[in-house]
Design a protein around this motif. Structure first.
Motif, PDB file in Angstrom:
ATOM      1  N   ILE A  88       0.867  -1.097   0.128  1.00 42.77           N
ATOM      2  CA  ILE A  88      -0.079  -0.039  -0.085  1.00 42.77           C
ATOM      3  C   ILE A  88       0.916   1.079  -0.093  1.00 42.77           C
ATOM      4  N   ASP A  89       1.832   1.222   0.954  1.00 40.39           N
ATOM      5  CA  ASP A  89       2.863   2.304   0.733  1.00 40.39           C
ATOM      6  C   ASP A  89       3.600   2.617  -0.693  1.00 40.39           C
ATOM      7  N   GLN A  90       3.916   1.455  -1.204  1.00 38.56           N
ATOM      8  CA  GLN A  90       4.608   1.435  -2.616  1.00 38.56           C
ATOM      9  C   GLN A  90       3.308   2.160  -3.686  1.00 38.56           C
ATOM     10  N   ALA A  91       2.058   1.650  -3.357  1.00 34.85           N
ATOM     11  CA  ALA A  91       1.099   2.010  -4.342  1.00 34.85           C
ATOM     12  C   ALA A  91       0.940   3.486  -4.200  1.00 34.85           C
ATOM     13  N   THR A  92       1.044   4.191  -2.828  1.00 33.02           N
ATOM     14  CA  THR A  92       0.743   5.607  -2.588  1.00 33.02           C
ATOM     15  C   THR A  92       1.755   6.351  -3.324  1.00 33.02           C
ATOM     16  N   ALA A  93       2.835   5.996  -3.371  1.00 36.16           N
ATOM     17  CA  ALA A  93       4.086   6.596  -4.024  1.00 36.16           C
ATOM     18  C   ALA A  93       4.148   6.863  -5.646  1.00 36.16           C
ATOM     19  N   ILE A  94       3.386   5.819  -6.084  1.00 36.04           N
ATOM     20  CA  ILE A  94       3.249   5.697  -7.507  1.00 36.04           C
ATOM     21  C   ILE A  94       2.508   7.176  -8.288  1.00 36.04           C
ATOM     22  N   SER A 130      -3.557   3.392   4.220  1.00 33.55           N
ATOM     23  CA  SER A 130      -2.708   4.311   3.684  1.00 33.55           C
ATOM     24  C   SER A 130      -2.487   5.738   4.241  1.00 33.55           C
ATOM     25  N   ASP A 131      -3.223   5.694   5.373  1.00 32.80           N
ATOM     26  CA  ASP A 131      -3.184   6.931   6.327  1.00 32.80           C
ATOM     27  C   ASP A 131      -4.192   7.853   5.575  1.00 32.80           C
ATOM     28  N   PHE A 132      -4.921   7.729   4.649  1.00 29.79           N
ATOM     29  CA  PHE A 132      -5.912   8.434   3.851  1.00 29.79           C
ATOM     30  C   PHE A 132      -4.794   9.468   2.971  1.00 29.79           C
ATOM     31  N   ARG A 133      -3.681   8.824   2.467  1.00 37.01           N
ATOM     32  CA  ARG A 133      -2.793   9.267   1.351  1.00 37.01           C
ATOM     33  C   ARG A 133      -3.124   8.862   0.130  1.00 37.01           C
ATOM     34  N   LEU A 134      -3.782   7.602  -0.286  1.00 35.39           N
ATOM     35  CA  LEU A 134      -3.866   6.941  -1.296  1.00 35.39           C
ATOM     36  C   LEU A 134      -4.895   7.595  -2.293  1.00 35.39           C
ATOM     37  N   ASP A 135      -4.353   8.250  -3.408  1.00 31.73           N
ATOM     38  CA  ASP A 135      -5.537   8.823  -4.134  1.00 31.73           C
ATOM     39  C   ASP A 135      -5.499   8.092  -5.283  1.00 31.73           C
ATOM     40  N   VAL A 136      -6.714   7.366  -5.320  1.00 29.02           N
ATOM     41  CA  VAL A 136      -7.327   6.317  -6.301  1.00 29.02           C
ATOM     42  C   VAL A 136      -8.861   6.698  -6.618  1.00 29.02           C
ATOM     43  N   ASP A 137      -9.278   6.092  -7.629  1.00 24.30           N
ATOM     44  CA  ASP A 137     -11.005   6.117  -7.900  1.00 24.30           C
ATOM     45  C   ASP A 137     -11.435   4.809  -7.097  1.00 24.30           C
ATOM     46  N   SER A 138     -12.239   5.161  -6.363  1.00 24.83           N
ATOM     47  CA  SER A 138     -12.835   3.930  -5.404  1.00 24.83           C
ATOM     48  C   SER A 138     -14.364   3.902  -5.902  1.00 24.83           C
ATOM     49  N   PRO A 139     -15.000   2.663  -5.953  1.00 22.48           N
ATOM     50  CA  PRO A 139     -16.206   2.352  -6.188  1.00 22.48           C
ATOM     51  C   PRO A 139     -17.146   2.904  -5.179  1.00 22.48           C
ATOM     52  N   TYR A 140     -16.947   3.222  -3.965  1.00 25.44           N
ATOM     53  CA  TYR A 140     -17.574   3.558  -2.893  1.00 25.44           C
ATOM     54  C   TYR A 140     -17.053   4.653  -2.150  1.00 25.44           C
ATOM     55  N   PRO A 141     -17.967   5.420  -1.415  1.00 25.21           N
ATOM     56  CA  PRO A 141     -17.425   6.725  -0.873  1.00 25.21           C
ATOM     57  C   PRO A 141     -16.171   6.378  -0.149  1.00 25.21           C
ATOM     58  N   ILE A 142     -15.284   7.505  -0.193  1.00 23.66           N
ATOM     59  CA  ILE A 142     -13.891   7.357   0.342  1.00 23.66           C
ATOM     60  C   ILE A 142     -14.096   7.753   1.991  1.00 23.66           C
ATOM     61  N   PRO A 143     -13.798   7.249   3.011  1.00 24.70           N
ATOM     62  CA  PRO A 143     -13.988   7.459   4.351  1.00 24.70           C
ATOM     63  C   PRO A 143     -12.996   8.711   4.784  1.00 24.70           C
ATOM     64  N   SER A 144     -13.120   9.475   5.643  1.00 23.59           N
ATOM     65  CA  SER A 144     -12.424  10.487   6.159  1.00 23.59           C
ATOM     66  C   SER A 144     -11.811  10.276   7.592  1.00 23.59           C
ATOM     67  N   ARG A 145     -10.893  11.059   7.906  1.00 28.47           N
ATOM     68  CA  ARG A 145     -10.004  10.641   9.058  1.00 28.47           C
ATOM     69  C   ARG A 145     -11.076  11.309  10.166  1.00 28.47           C
ATOM     70  N   GLU A 146     -11.891  12.260   9.948  1.00 26.20           N
ATOM     71  CA  GLU A 146     -12.825  13.004  10.796  1.00 26.20           C
ATOM     72  C   GLU A 146     -13.707  11.909  11.250  1.00 26.20           C
ATOM     73  N   VAL A 147     -14.479  11.200  10.305  1.00 23.91           N
ATOM     74  CA  VAL A 147     -15.418  10.368  10.729  1.00 23.91           C
ATOM     75  C   VAL A 147     -15.169   9.139  11.274  1.00 23.91           C
ATOM     76  N   LEU A 148     -13.693   8.637  10.889  1.00 25.39           N
ATOM     77  CA  LEU A 148     -13.182   7.463  11.711  1.00 25.39           C
ATOM     78  C   LEU A 148     -13.047   7.910  13.265  1.00 25.39           C
ATOM     79  N   GLN A 149     -12.534   8.983  13.414  1.00 21.02           N
ATOM     80  CA  GLN A 149     -12.157   9.207  14.806  1.00 21.02           C
ATOM     81  C   GLN A 149     -13.428   9.596  15.527  1.00 21.02           C
ATOM     82  N   LEU A 150     -14.583   9.833  15.144  1.00 17.61           N
ATOM     83  CA  LEU A 150     -15.877  10.117  15.742  1.00 17.61           C
ATOM     84  C   LEU A 150     -15.992   9.089  16.858  1.00 17.61           C
ATOM     85  N   LYS A 151     -16.442   9.274  17.965  1.00 16.52           N
ATOM     86  CA  LYS A 151     -16.830   8.576  19.087  1.00 16.52           C
ATOM     87  C   LYS A 151     -18.259   8.301  19.327  1.00 16.52           C
TER      88      LYS A 151
END
Length: 241
Positions: A39-45, A87-108
């Protein structure tokens, strides 16, 4: 004999050892370090087209860990969410689903409000208090009278389950008057609750799991010992003379 080259090569291996404490933290350890590196390598492409191909390949590898769920839409959505999280939300690809955000993940989640009820008569339970509150809201009539009678009988049954073998109806009526804040008053009523003996018998049936018809719940099993002790079995095994 160990050559000089072998000694130098061995020293390089020792000095180049990687310890888990020195490695990068795994966001989702279940997938392992090799997938994290992919995943880290794919993020760096640099090329987005190549990143999309790499991301789809990584999704296939992740799905191979659970092949029976790989083609399920909900599971596919979960895999895409996990690849963005890893990928720590650094991966920039086209996803077939809504891309999650860091803020939503950290919601309690909101704190669940547990009922903090400390009733005076705990042996009745909280449900009885809820039933009494409902009865207080009803208009006077046959329906309310029937509900109050059911509540009083259930209170008597609960009282007998946890306290004494006998209880007078007046005690139940006083407790009902107190729990209803004086709105349900049967202290001067000629109403009679169910007999104590019948209620105690019902409690014993529930605790012992006896069939209401009076029959036994489990039939006795016939073992070898019972067969040998039963004269009818002995006579059946005898040969005619």
């Amino acid at each position: 004999m160990v050559t000089k080259y072998q000694k130098e090569n061995a020293n390089d291996v020792v000095f180049n050892l990687e310890y888990n404490s020195e490695r990068q933290h795994l966001i989702i350890p279940e997938y392992g370090r090799h997938l994290q590196k992919l995943i880290d390598q794919a993020t760096a492409i640099e090329s987005k087209e190549e990143r999309n191909k790499a991301a789809k390949y990584i999704i296939q590898v992740m799905g191979s860990l659970n092949p029976h769920l790989r083609d399920v839409p909900d599971f596919q959505h979960k895999l895409w969410d996990q690849i963005f999280i890893m990928s720590d939300f650094r991966l920039d690809v086209d996803s077939p689903y809504p891309i999650p955000s860091r803020e939503v993940l950290q919601l309690k989640p909101e704190i669940l409000q547990y009922p903090q009820n400390f009733p005076k008569y705990r042996f009745y339970g909280n449900n009885i208090k809820y039933m009494i509150d409902v009865a207080n809201k009803w208009d006077d009539g046959e329906m309310k009278s029937a509900l109050v009678k059911v509540i009083a009988n259930h209170m008597k049954k609960s009282y007998l389950s946890w306290n004494k073998d006998t209880v007078k109806d007046d005690v139940i009526f006083e407790h009902l008057f107190e729990l209803s804040d004086g709105k349900i008053n049967l202290t001067q009523s000629s109403e009679e609750l169910l007999n104590t003996t019948d209620l105690m018998r019902t409690n014993k049936r529930v605790s012992n799991k006896i069939i209401p018809g009076g029959g036994a719940a489990i039939k006795p099993k016939i073992t070898k010992n019972t067969k040998s002790n039963n004269p009818t079995h002995k006579n059946q095994n005898r040969k005619p003379q």
